[in-house]
Design an enzyme around this catalytic site. Structure first.
Site, short mmCIF file in Angstrom:
data_model
loop_
_atom_site.label_atom_id
_atom_site.label_comp_id
_atom_site.label_asym_id
_atom_site.label_seq_id
_atom_site.Cartn_x
_atom_site.Cartn_y
_atom_site.Cartn_z
N ALA A 104 25.07 -23.08 34.92
CA ALA A 104 25.84 -24.20 35.13
C ALA A 104 25.75 -25.71 34.48
CB ALA A 104 26.26 -24.40 36.45
N GLY A 107 27.29 -29.02 33.75
CA GLY A 107 28.34 -28.91 34.73
C GLY A 107 29.82 -29.10 34.26
N GLY A 108 30.01 -28.91 32.71
CA GLY A 108 31.30 -28.92 32.28
C GLY A 108 32.45 -28.10 32.78
N LYS A 109 31.80 -26.73 32.74
CA LYS A 109 32.68 -25.67 33.39
C LYS A 109 32.77 -25.64 34.89
CE LYS A 109 31.87 -24.17 29.18
NZ LYS A 109 30.86 -24.51 28.43
N GLU A 127 21.60 -23.54 38.25
CA GLU A 127 21.00 -23.87 37.05
C GLU A 127 19.63 -23.61 37.12
OE1 GLU A 127 21.56 -24.43 33.76
OE2 GLU A 127 19.44 -24.63 33.53
N ARG A 132 17.90 -30.06 34.52
CA ARG A 132 19.23 -29.89 34.32
C ARG A 132 20.08 -29.45 35.75
NH1 ARG A 132 20.99 -28.64 28.93
NH2 ARG A 132 22.34 -27.19 29.48
N ASP A 172 28.28 -18.59 31.21
CA ASP A 172 28.17 -19.44 30.17
C ASP A 172 26.81 -19.32 29.68
OD1 ASP A 172 29.49 -21.12 28.08
OD2 ASP A 172 28.84 -22.98 29.52
N CYS A 225 28.55 -20.52 23.11
CA CYS A 225 28.91 -21.35 21.93
C CYS A 225 28.29 -21.05 20.78
CB CYS A 225 28.70 -22.84 22.35
SG CYS A 225 27.00 -23.05 22.87
C1 SAM Z 1 25.54 -22.91 27.72
S1 SAM Z 1 24.41 -23.75 28.68
C2 SAM Z 1 25.40 -23.96 29.94
C3 SAM Z 1 26.54 -24.96 29.77
C4 SAM Z 1 27.28 -25.28 31.15
N1 SAM Z 1 28.13 -24.08 31.44
C5 SAM Z 1 28.37 -26.44 31.06
O1 SAM Z 1 29.56 -26.17 30.78
O2 SAM Z 1 27.95 -27.46 31.16
C6 SAM Z 1 23.34 -22.49 29.38
C7 SAM Z 1 22.31 -23.00 30.47
O3 SAM Z 1 21.82 -21.26 30.69
C8 SAM Z 1 20.48 -21.98 31.55
N2 SAM Z 1 19.41 -20.80 31.30
C9 SAM Z 1 18.71 -20.58 30.42
N3 SAM Z 1 17.71 -19.73 30.58
C10 SAM Z 1 18.52 -18.76 31.45
C11 SAM Z 1 18.20 -17.70 32.16
N4 SAM Z 1 17.13 -17.01 32.08
N5 SAM Z 1 18.97 -17.54 33.44
C12 SAM Z 1 19.90 -18.16 33.69
N6 SAM Z 1 20.23 -19.53 33.08
C13 SAM Z 1 19.49 -19.71 32.01
C14 SAM Z 1 20.06 -23.08 30.43
O4 SAM Z 1 19.09 -23.95 31.08
C15 SAM Z 1 21.54 -23.72 30.22
O5 SAM Z 1 21.48 -24.71 31.11
#
Ligand code: SAM
Length: 461
Positions: A104, A107-109, A127, A132, A172, A225
């Site tokens: 998350a 936190g945009g979504k 998260e 983060r 996401d 993305c």
């Molecule tokens: C694309 S970003 C999320 C952006 C968020 N949804 C937003 O809208 O602001 C992906 C997130 O997945 C987290 N992440 C990395 N490895 C992960 C794992 N093994 N399990 C779960 N989350 C993970 C990252 O730290 C990152 O914050």
């Protein structure tokens, strides 16, 4: 921008005639957007222009907002890429639902999901990364959401508490981020030919856990993305092959493209997914898929969740809380003792029906209301940002200049005739913090780490 040669070769092969336009689009400037927050009082009352609307959102606009503006500090606006805005719209989280946003931060979504749930139901925003997760929690507080738990966990540990619990899960996923190349040129440096496959492996691991938390008949929203088929159509194919899921058609607006079945296992329903390609669509690259779970209730033996425990709130603490909150005559003025949770000396408003999360790491187990100190209650900054309608008697209106002093950490001299005590501070119709009036001075309770120098009025665009 210098793109890796393997990236150029790959997309020249995949996109054929479209490839030159695609590469060119990665060199163009990003279009910047923001969302308004319908959880706030009179939420369209902001100084930023709302002329450039976005057809698939009610509250999304093209334009740039400053993190040092009143609108931002009070959670009226959230800066967000135009494509990213579509994910929570597709998720369509409803009041009363149980929703998980598994990856998350920042936190945009999640903020958008919380807004569409209108403070009803439960949103667990998780998260894995601590730093983060902290930012995520701050953003959730800023928007004033009351029904959100922010956890800092790995997906597998969440499963132990939330087995087949959620109506909706948004994944996401961490991804190779090709869709961000334009916004963040440095992202190209991490990219190598095998990177999308490495990310796909992690995405599958996360999705295996997500599927264990989805209710029968629930919905899974998967997004990345990146443009990479390995992380998009191939992941969708893998999910369809391994779980009893159906893809739900996602509405496509101008410039949105269907996912490409040939880039997955050929299943024609992959065209129900959406690709946002930067040479066709104004926002950054994004991929979205929405699945419906077809299993029936009986398939999973869902253990009855333990009822939440109210941890040691004494009647005297409850009285202190009520003494503080009642005069505000707000939507939080009549909470039941069972809605409240004590964590150390901190008091939280804890969403109803949530299972016991004590064995999980969390940043906030609900809305932080404040802290008990000796024989008194001190309200939190988060509580100030979550209140919408309060009695005028408990509000002190200050000027914009005084707001600037406050957010910078200064006290505000006041000739207010009200008696000493806690007040919600308001400027331009927005509640921005609590202040304690003591003999003609409003004492500052802005959290130290959040203080800032505000923008000048001339900096509004
Ligand atoms: C694309 S970003 C999320 C952006 C968020 N949804 C937003 O809208 O602001 C992906 C997130 O997945 C987290 N992440 C990395 N490895 C992960 C794992 N093994 N399990 C779960 N989350 C993970 C990252 O730290 C990152 O914050």
């Amino acid at each position: 921008m210098k793109l890796p040669q393997d990236f150029i070769d790959k997309y020249t092969h995949l996109l054929g005639d479209e490839a030159p336009d695609f590469f060119e689009s990665l060199d163009q400037d990003s279009v910047i957007g923001f969302r308004l927050n319908p959880l706030k009082n009179d939420y369209r009352n902001i100084k930023y222009s709302l002329n450039k609307t976005i057809d698939y959102t009610n509250d999304g606009f093209i334009g740039k907002v400053s993190g040092r503006s009143l609108e931002h500090q009070t959670g009226y606006v959230y800066s967000q890429d135009l494509s990213a805005m579509y994910v929570a719209i597709v998720a369509d989280a409803k009041p009363g639902e149980k929703v998980l946003d598994l990856c998350a931060a920042p936190g945009g979504k999640s903020t958008q999901l919380a807004e569409s749930m209108q403070n009803q139901g439960v949103l667990v925003s998780n998260e894995i990364n601590y730093k983060r997760a902290k930012i995520l929690a701050e953003n959730m507080e800023r928007i004033g959401a009351k029904n959100v738990v922010v956890t800092n966990e790995s997906p597998d540990r969440l499963v132990s508490v939330f087995k087949h619990y959620f109506d909706k899960i948004v994944v996401d996923a961490p991804c190779s981020g090709e869709g961000m190349f334009r916004k963040d040129h440095a992202a190209t440096k991490y990219w190598h030919k095998e990177y999308p496959n490495e990310c796909a492996k992690l995405q599958k691991e996360i999705l295996v856990q997500a599927m264990q938390m989805l209710k029968s008949g629930g919905e899974l929203i998967y997004s990345t993305c990146t443009f990479a088929p390995e992380e998009n159509e191939e992941i969708v194919s893998w999910l369809l092959e391994n779980y009893d899921l159906t893809l739900e058609p996602i509405k496509r607006y101008d410039g949105m493209e269907p996912g490409r079945p040939a880039w997955g296992n050929g299943d024609p329903t992959i065209s129900h997914t959406v690709r946002l390609m930067s040479h066709k669509f104004q926002g950054e690259g994004q991929f979205l898929a929405k699945f419906k779970d077809n299993t029936t209730e009986n398939k999973f033996k869902v253990k009855k969740k333990k009822a939440k425990k109210s941890k040691g709130i004494s009647p005297s603490e409850f009285e202190l809380w009520n003494e503080f909150i009642k005069p505000f005559k707000s939507e939080l003025s009549n909470l039941n003792i069972n809605d409240l949770k004590l964590n150390g000396d901190y008091l939280y408003y804890y969403p109803q029906e949530l299972p016991d999360i004590e064995k999980l790491k969390y940043m906030r187990p609900g809305l932080a209301l404040g802290i008990f100190k000796k024989n008194r209650f001190e309200p939190s900054y988060a509580l100030a940002l979550s209140l919408n309608e309060v009695s005028d008697e408990r509000v002190i209106k200050v000027t914009k200049e005084q707001w600037k002093q406050y957010v910078a950490g200064d006290v505000i001299p006041s000739n207010e005739s009200k008696k000493n005590g806690w007040y919600l501070l308001e400027t331009e119709g927005k509640y921005f913090a609590f202040g304690k009036l003591v003999n003609g001075t409003i004492k500052n309770f802005m959290p130290k780490g959040l203080r800032f120098t505000a923008i000048d009025e001339s900096e509004y665009q």
